[in-house]
Design an enzyme around this catalytic site. Sequence first.
Site, PDB file in Angstrom:
ATOM      1  N   HIS B 121       1.008  -1.187   0.095  1.00 33.87           N
ATOM      2  CA  HIS B 121       0.001  -0.150  -0.164  1.00 33.87           C
ATOM      3  C   HIS B 121       1.028   1.206  -0.040  1.00 33.87           C
ATOM      4  CE1 HIS B 121      -3.153   2.463   1.895  1.00 33.87           C
ATOM      5  NE2 HIS B 121      -4.015   1.549   1.569  1.00 33.87           N
ATOM      6  N   ASP B 198       2.105  -6.546   8.217  1.00 35.44           N
ATOM      7  CA  ASP B 198       0.997  -5.613   8.136  1.00 35.44           C
ATOM      8  C   ASP B 198      -0.144  -6.824   7.725  1.00 35.44           C
ATOM      9  OD1 ASP B 198      -1.215  -4.492   7.305  1.00 35.44           O
ATOM     10  OD2 ASP B 198      -0.281  -2.941   5.984  1.00 35.44           O
ATOM     11  N   GLN B 201      -5.266  -6.647   5.586  1.00 41.29           N
ATOM     12  CA  GLN B 201      -6.048  -7.473   4.686  1.00 41.29           C
ATOM     13  C   GLN B 201      -5.946  -8.960   4.991  1.00 41.29           C
ATOM     14  OE1 GLN B 201      -7.689  -6.419   2.330  1.00 41.29           O
ATOM     15  NE2 GLN B 201      -6.925  -4.286   2.491  1.00 41.29           N
ATOM     16  N   LYS B 224     -11.631  -3.780   8.995  1.00 41.95           N
ATOM     17  CA  LYS B 224     -11.512  -4.912   8.132  1.00 41.95           C
ATOM     18  C   LYS B 224     -11.989  -6.178   8.691  1.00 41.95           C
ATOM     19  CE  LYS B 224      -8.134  -2.448   5.564  1.00 41.95           C
ATOM     20  NZ  LYS B 224      -8.207  -1.836   4.092  1.00 41.95           N
ATOM     21  N   CYS B 362      -4.454   2.454  -3.743  1.00 40.52           N
ATOM     22  CA  CYS B 362      -3.288   3.146  -2.970  1.00 40.52           C
ATOM     23  C   CYS B 362      -2.055   2.372  -3.117  1.00 40.52           C
ATOM     24  CB  CYS B 362      -3.546   3.239  -1.537  1.00 40.52           C
ATOM     25  SG  CYS B 362      -5.265   4.264  -1.201  1.00 40.52           S
TER      26      CYS B 362
END
Lengths: 144, 404
Positions: B121, B198, B201, B224, B362
């Site tokens: 991202h 990260d 997602q 999310k 992004c």
Amino acid sequence: MSSIKEIQEELIDEFSIFDDWMERYEHMIALGKTMPLIDPKYKTDDKLIKGCQSKVWLHSELKGDKVIFTADSDAIITKGIVAILIRVFSNQTPEAIVAADTQFIDEIGLKEHLSPTRANGLVSMVKQMKLYAVAYQAQRKQQA
Amino acid sequence: MFDITSIRADFPILQREVNGKPLVYLDNAATSQKPQQVIDAIVDYYSRYNANIHRGVHTLSQEATDAYEIARKTIQEHFNIAHPYEVIFTAGTTHGINLVANGFASFLKKGDEVIVSALEHHSNIVPWQMLCEKTGAVLKVIPMTQEGTLAMDAYSGLLSEKTKLVFVNHISNALGTINPIEKIIELAHQVGAAVLVDGAQACSHIKPDLTALDVDFYVTSAHKMCGPTGVGMLYGKEEWLKKLPPYQGGGEMISEVTFEKTTYADLPHKFEAGTPNICGGIAFGAAIEYLNHLGFDAIAAHEHTLLEYATNELLAIDGLKIYGTGREKTSVISFNVENIHPYDIGTILDKLGIAVRTGHHCAQPIMEFYKIPGTVRASFAFYNTKEEVDQLVAGVKRAQQMLS
């Protein structure tokens, strides 16, 4: 030559015959295909309008006392929107462009494009057209 | 038993209409919808026991503190984290990343190296650029392949004793690729580098076991995973969190303050300055309970069925190309239709009540890699159905008809 108000009325009439959004969009796409295209030599980054998810190039020039707009976009719906704006604003005086409003967009059933946060940047396009008009206005005042 | 009808009934928003059509929500990679159970947790907090935490002696404050700390424990158990104080509540993934990047600024020196992946991202690349500017460290990038996976050979080549930190996402938001983080962590540890993953997602699709992964830091966002916006978690190994300096000064994070010196509070409070998002933390816990009640195996199985079905149905459309075709991927399909701008397709789909994301997601470096202005991204959650996939496919075909 029709005034901005007259052209807006004409567009409202034209779109009023459509029953649903698909027909309106199809007409808008068709209008995009008839748009006065920007000279390829002006398709440069400095002619890009910021705030659009698709690319929109807008060029203006002053002919006599009228502003002439030409444009292009890499997205078809966006191109239809620019075409509508050009039909309304091109070949008008800077004063008329600066004074004009865009409520007709709502009346032709494309209200969703009026939101300033909308990614297609209709609002940015209008702003850019008016900025050019303001600049020509200032230029002419200086010369007078 | 995965009863899709009753699951959908848990989500009030899925009952609404958009542009006169039933909503088909396929923008789950941007944010998930919230079940009634999470909405109830929020309403319950504000209706019954809203109070500031960790400092009041009164009943409401105790109740709120208990609920907030129970949520921390729920998160700890969910991610198989050794201690509850290794769970730091944050404002979300970006906050967690900045907290770690800021902390590393005090360890890094000129010539050190930080590795990030090309599948990031782009907003996630910025904190590392800032860190490198501040410290004189060098940013290295793991390149990507045509399939949208990480080039692991190149990664091995980038690692050296100069590498201090590796940052990679668990799953790419733009393409859905699941990165081989086990291998990435193992190789980084061989050269003594720390790894931050990260998981924004990932956590709605899989249940990462952070102890087994042996990862040094892991960040994610509640929104999310069916929780509210504005809250997330940072996991850090205890030794790292002790070493890392505090990120923000304020209340909650101090032990003793005089004008000469402040002693910082113990973990996790050292990193939780000010009044936190109490309600958000509690609702985050409720969201995790909801997901676990459904079961991650069942979620993954359903999403996999949707992904395969949607991939096949979409590929049957003339001129449609899917980006991100790695074997390991989650239920995200990024695609374009020949000669049609993604924005146009997204606009027509919206008119049909179908919510997808269009644009560069992004992740401009990925779009540059493929030399495209963007994609249409349909991302599926466990509450989506095959019928909704059919509507998407019909919508894309209709858009194609109108636009070509």
